[in-house]
Design a protein around this motif. Sequence first.
Motif, PDB file in Angstrom:
ATOM      1  N   VAL A  27      18.782 -29.392   9.268  1.00 31.22           N
ATOM      2  CA  VAL A  27      19.540 -28.384   8.502  1.00 31.22           C
ATOM      3  C   VAL A  27      19.889 -28.938   7.119  1.00 31.22           C
ATOM      4  CG1 VAL A  27      21.706 -27.075   8.444  1.00 31.22           C
ATOM      5  CG2 VAL A  27      20.337 -27.140  10.534  1.00 31.22           C
ATOM      6  N   GLY A  28      20.168 -30.238   7.048  1.00 31.55           N
ATOM      7  CA  GLY A  28      20.451 -30.855   5.744  1.00 31.55           C
ATOM      8  C   GLY A  28      19.260 -30.706   4.800  1.00 31.55           C
ATOM      9  N   GLN A  29      18.066 -30.963   5.317  1.00 32.33           N
ATOM     10  CA  GLN A  29      16.858 -30.818   4.482  1.00 32.33           C
ATOM     11  C   GLN A  29      16.624 -29.357   4.117  1.00 32.33           C
ATOM     12  OE1 GLN A  29      14.059 -33.541   3.886  1.00 32.33           O
ATOM     13  NE2 GLN A  29      16.114 -34.375   3.731  1.00 32.33           N
ATOM     14  N   ALA A  30      16.857 -28.461   5.076  1.00 36.40           N
ATOM     15  CA  ALA A  30      16.649 -27.027   4.810  1.00 36.40           C
ATOM     16  C   ALA A  30      17.586 -26.569   3.694  1.00 36.40           C
ATOM     17  CB  ALA A  30      16.880 -26.215   6.084  1.00 36.40           C
ATOM     18  N   THR A 244      20.736 -22.530  18.928  1.00 34.45           N
ATOM     19  CA  THR A 244      20.309 -23.749  18.217  1.00 34.45           C
ATOM     20  C   THR A 244      18.788 -23.781  18.061  1.00 34.45           C
ATOM     21  OG1 THR A 244      20.605 -24.915  20.298  1.00 34.45           O
ATOM     22  CG2 THR A 244      22.204 -25.380  18.602  1.00 34.45           C
ATOM     23  N   GLU A 245      18.074 -23.225  19.028  1.00 30.76           N
ATOM     24  CA  GLU A 245      16.609 -23.163  18.890  1.00 30.76           C
ATOM     25  C   GLU A 245      16.243 -22.201  17.750  1.00 30.76           C
ATOM     26  OE1 GLU A 245      15.009 -25.333  20.771  1.00 30.76           O
ATOM     27  OE2 GLU A 245      12.950 -24.762  20.251  1.00 30.76           O
ATOM     28  N   MET A 246      16.968 -21.097  17.653  1.00 28.14           N
ATOM     29  CA  MET A 246      16.768 -20.175  16.514  1.00 28.14           C
ATOM     30  C   MET A 246      17.052 -20.926  15.204  1.00 28.14           C
ATOM     31  SD  MET A 246      16.003 -16.851  17.049  1.00 28.14           S
ATOM     32  CE  MET A 246      16.730 -15.878  15.727  1.00 28.14           C
ATOM     33  N   ALA A 247      18.115 -21.724  15.202  1.00 33.73           N
ATOM     34  CA  ALA A 247      18.482 -22.467  13.978  1.00 33.73           C
ATOM     35  C   ALA A 247      17.362 -23.432  13.600  1.00 33.73           C
ATOM     36  CB  ALA A 247      19.792 -23.226  14.185  1.00 33.73           C
ATOM     37  N   SER A 265      16.453 -11.706  11.762  1.00 32.69           N
ATOM     38  CA  SER A 265      16.077 -10.316  12.034  1.00 32.69           C
ATOM     39  C   SER A 265      16.696  -9.812  13.336  1.00 32.69           C
ATOM     40  CB  SER A 265      14.551 -10.197  11.985  1.00 32.69           C
ATOM     41  OG  SER A 265      14.100 -10.556  10.689  1.00 32.69           O
ATOM     42  N   ALA A 266      15.880  -9.387  14.303  1.00 36.79           N
ATOM     43  CA  ALA A 266      16.460  -8.822  15.533  1.00 36.79           C
ATOM     44  C   ALA A 266      17.277  -9.871  16.284  1.00 36.79           C
ATOM     45  CB  ALA A 266      15.339  -8.293  16.429  1.00 36.79           C
ATOM     46  N   GLY A 267      18.244  -9.387  17.061  1.00 37.10           N
ATOM     47  CA  GLY A 267      18.992 -10.272  17.950  1.00 37.10           C
ATOM     48  C   GLY A 267      20.417 -10.543  17.525  1.00 37.10           C
ATOM     49  N   ARG A 268      20.814 -10.075  16.324  1.00 37.08           N
ATOM     50  CA  ARG A 268      22.178 -10.394  15.869  1.00 37.08           C
ATOM     51  C   ARG A 268      23.249  -9.658  16.671  1.00 37.08           C
ATOM     52  NH1 ARG A 268      24.307  -9.491  11.104  1.00 37.08           N
ATOM     53  NH2 ARG A 268      22.992  -7.771  10.444  1.00 37.08           N
ATOM     54  N   GLU A 269      22.879  -8.485  17.227  1.00 38.47           N
ATOM     55  CA  GLU A 269      23.862  -7.667  17.949  1.00 38.47           C
ATOM     56  C   GLU A 269      24.555  -8.474  19.065  1.00 38.47           C
ATOM     57  OE1 GLU A 269      25.218  -4.870  17.464  1.00 38.47           O
ATOM     58  OE2 GLU A 269      25.914  -4.131  19.411  1.00 38.47           O
ATOM     59  N   GLY A 270      23.780  -9.302  19.755  1.00 34.89           N
ATOM     60  CA  GLY A 270      24.352 -10.058  20.877  1.00 34.89           C
ATOM     61  C   GLY A 270      24.942 -11.405  20.484  1.00 34.89           C
ATOM     62  N   MET A 271      24.959 -11.711  19.214  1.00 35.39           N
ATOM     63  CA  MET A 271      25.461 -13.040  18.786  1.00 35.39           C
ATOM     64  C   MET A 271      26.893 -12.946  18.272  1.00 35.39           C
ATOM     65  SD  MET A 271      22.382 -14.557  16.474  1.00 35.39           S
ATOM     66  CE  MET A 271      20.686 -14.223  16.915  1.00 35.39           C
ATOM     67  N   GLN A 276      25.943 -16.462  14.298  1.00 36.35           N
ATOM     68  CA  GLN A 276      25.232 -15.937  13.115  1.00 36.35           C
ATOM     69  C   GLN A 276      25.482 -16.839  11.901  1.00 36.35           C
ATOM     70  OE1 GLN A 276      25.245 -11.532  12.608  1.00 36.35           O
ATOM     71  NE2 GLN A 276      26.688 -11.620  14.303  1.00 36.35           N
ATOM     72  N   ALA A 277      26.702 -17.349  11.805  1.00 33.35           N
ATOM     73  CA  ALA A 277      27.017 -18.249  10.676  1.00 33.35           C
ATOM     74  C   ALA A 277      26.117 -19.480  10.719  1.00 33.35           C
ATOM     75  CB  ALA A 277      28.492 -18.649  10.711  1.00 33.35           C
ATOM     76  N   LEU A 278      25.904 -20.019  11.930  1.00 32.71           N
ATOM     77  CA  LEU A 278      25.014 -21.184  12.053  1.00 32.71           C
ATOM     78  C   LEU A 278      23.621 -20.850  11.520  1.00 32.71           C
ATOM     79  CD1 LEU A 278      24.148 -24.003  13.127  1.00 32.71           C
ATOM     80  CD2 LEU A 278      23.744 -22.922  15.349  1.00 32.71           C
ATOM     81  N   LEU A 279      23.145 -19.639  11.807  1.00 29.42           N
ATOM     82  CA  LEU A 279      21.789 -19.269  11.392  1.00 29.42           C
ATOM     83  C   LEU A 279      21.712 -19.028   9.884  1.00 29.42           C
ATOM     84  CD1 LEU A 279      20.756 -17.127  14.470  1.00 29.42           C
ATOM     85  CD2 LEU A 279      20.393 -19.564  14.024  1.00 29.42           C
ATOM     86  N   LEU A 280      22.807 -18.597   9.284  1.00 28.78           N
ATOM     87  CA  LEU A 280      22.821 -18.504   7.818  1.00 28.78           C
ATOM     88  C   LEU A 280      22.859 -19.921   7.228  1.00 28.78           C
ATOM     89  CD1 LEU A 280      25.246 -15.489   7.211  1.00 28.78           C
ATOM     90  CD2 LEU A 280      22.744 -15.475   7.341  1.00 28.78           C
ATOM     91  N   LEU A 281      23.619 -20.799   7.871  1.00 33.05           N
ATOM     92  CA  LEU A 281      23.671 -22.189   7.385  1.00 33.05           C
ATOM     93  C   LEU A 281      22.330 -22.894   7.546  1.00 33.05           C
ATOM     94  CD1 LEU A 281      27.121 -23.599   8.540  1.00 33.05           C
ATOM     95  CD2 LEU A 281      26.369 -22.955   6.252  1.00 33.05           C
ATOM     96  N   ALA A 282      21.545 -22.444   8.493  1.00 39.59           N
ATOM     97  CA  ALA A 282      20.226 -23.067   8.705  1.00 39.59           C
ATOM     98  C   ALA A 282      19.232 -22.666   7.623  1.00 39.59           C
ATOM     99  CB  ALA A 282      19.693 -22.694  10.083  1.00 39.59           C
ATOM    100  N   GLY A 283      19.599 -21.693   6.775  1.00 38.91           N
ATOM    101  CA  GLY A 283      18.723 -21.401   5.635  1.00 38.91           C
ATOM    102  C   GLY A 283      18.219 -19.983   5.524  1.00 38.91           C
ATOM    103  N   ALA A 284      18.664 -19.079   6.415  1.00 41.00           N
ATOM    104  CA  ALA A 284      18.253 -17.675   6.265  1.00 41.00           C
ATOM    105  C   ALA A 284      18.879 -17.123   4.981  1.00 41.00           C
ATOM    106  CB  ALA A 284      18.713 -16.864   7.478  1.00 41.00           C
ATOM    107  N   ASN A 285      18.134 -16.308   4.261  1.00 42.28           N
ATOM    108  CA  ASN A 285      18.702 -15.709   3.047  1.00 42.28           C
ATOM    109  C   ASN A 285      18.596 -14.189   3.046  1.00 42.28           C
ATOM    110  OD1 ASN A 285      15.952 -15.644   2.675  1.00 42.28           O
ATOM    111  ND2 ASN A 285      15.980 -16.424   0.578  1.00 42.28           N
TER     112      ASN A 285
END
Length: 336
Positions: A27-30, A244-247, A265-271, A276-285
């Motif tokens: 995640v640091g590199q991303a 974490t696997e998504m991340a 994309s799909a799957g946020r409804e159940g998170m 979701q914050a972790l996945l934004l921190l992983a580099g989704a824009n």
Amino acid sequence: MAFDLPRHDWTRDDIRALYTAPLDTLVGQALAVKQVNWPDGALQKSQLLSIKTGGCAEDCGYCSQSAHFDTGVTAEKLMPLDEVVAAAKRAKAGGADRFCMGAGWRSLKDRDVPKVAAMISAVKAEGLETCVTLGMLEDGQAEALKEAGLDYYNHNLDTSPEYYGSVVTTRTYDDRLDTLSKAREAGVKLCVGGILGMGEGREDRIGLIHELSKLTPHPESVPINMLVPIEGTPLGDSPPISVTEMARAIATCRIVFPKSWVRLSAGREGMSEGEQALLLLAGANSIFVGDRLLTTDNPGEDRDGALLEAVGFQTAGHEEMEKGPHREKQTLIDAR
Ligand code: SAM
Ligand code: DTB
Ligand code: SF4
């Protein structure tokens, strides 16, 4: 490594090394790659509309719209143009700046090209970026869609070539690649990603990212979906994949596709908000906004507002984000 230069010589081993690194290293590199290419604290919003739902001849094991499975989704006709325009106006008012129209079609028929072209032109005239996902394309169709104002064609590879046949039997990986090259040759940008949580292994997720990295140029958009399990489909009882696997997948994509949109994309409804914050921190824009994806629910405006507030992000249009980082704002401390 130059953080802003897309590479086309990634090996599967290279991608595995990223994907399996300790999460802070990955995640640091991303985030280092993201900071060189994109503004901090900014998120682009796209919105989906199902313009033709259900009754699809393909047997994609994840999909509510396949006629092969009893999912409760019934076949509908192509949506009238005025309803599409009304939905596009609502999407724009809600802050989306890309509008993606999806059809439950195995392939686009020539007779439907003028109808979809009219939708694309009308959505474009509303000042939105346009994207469609209509199944396989024949020669000449992508050119007609481009002429109408199409910016992006979405056509996912979904998983690795090895696992693909366990999920879909009515078409091949090469069919998918063929449609992608038709869209590309017509000058349409590509939106190509996949789904996690279909019973595939980590090696399949790595294999998917490797296949995407071989596309030259890279897909301008890479949507990463978490499977939304649909009752009645072969994958309806799949155990959920970990966040974490998504991340890991999102962070690896951020590094491998430095200049591309990486869309959670799909799957946020159940998170949860934290997931979701972790996945934004992983580099989704980028995210999909609105109460619905195609046939399933998505977090609405209130939940998304709370998420953005929690992470301190603002919504930004694609043009603003494509200008790149606001370097002075991204340095809080002089790290020596
Ligand atoms: N028929 C066209 C096609 O398959 O390319 C367009 C519509 S299809 C629903 C678009 C994409 O949505 C699929 O390629 C798949 O990656 C994704 N998708 C479909 N059902 C999903 C589900 N239940 N969970 C997550 N992603 C899904
Ligand atoms: C993509 O990768 N995900 C979107 C869009 N491209 C077309 C579709 C997600 C569909 C989720 C299940 C549904 O709502 O039917
Ligand atoms: Fe049809 Fe697309 Fe669903 Fe596959 S994913 S069944 S092609 S609508």
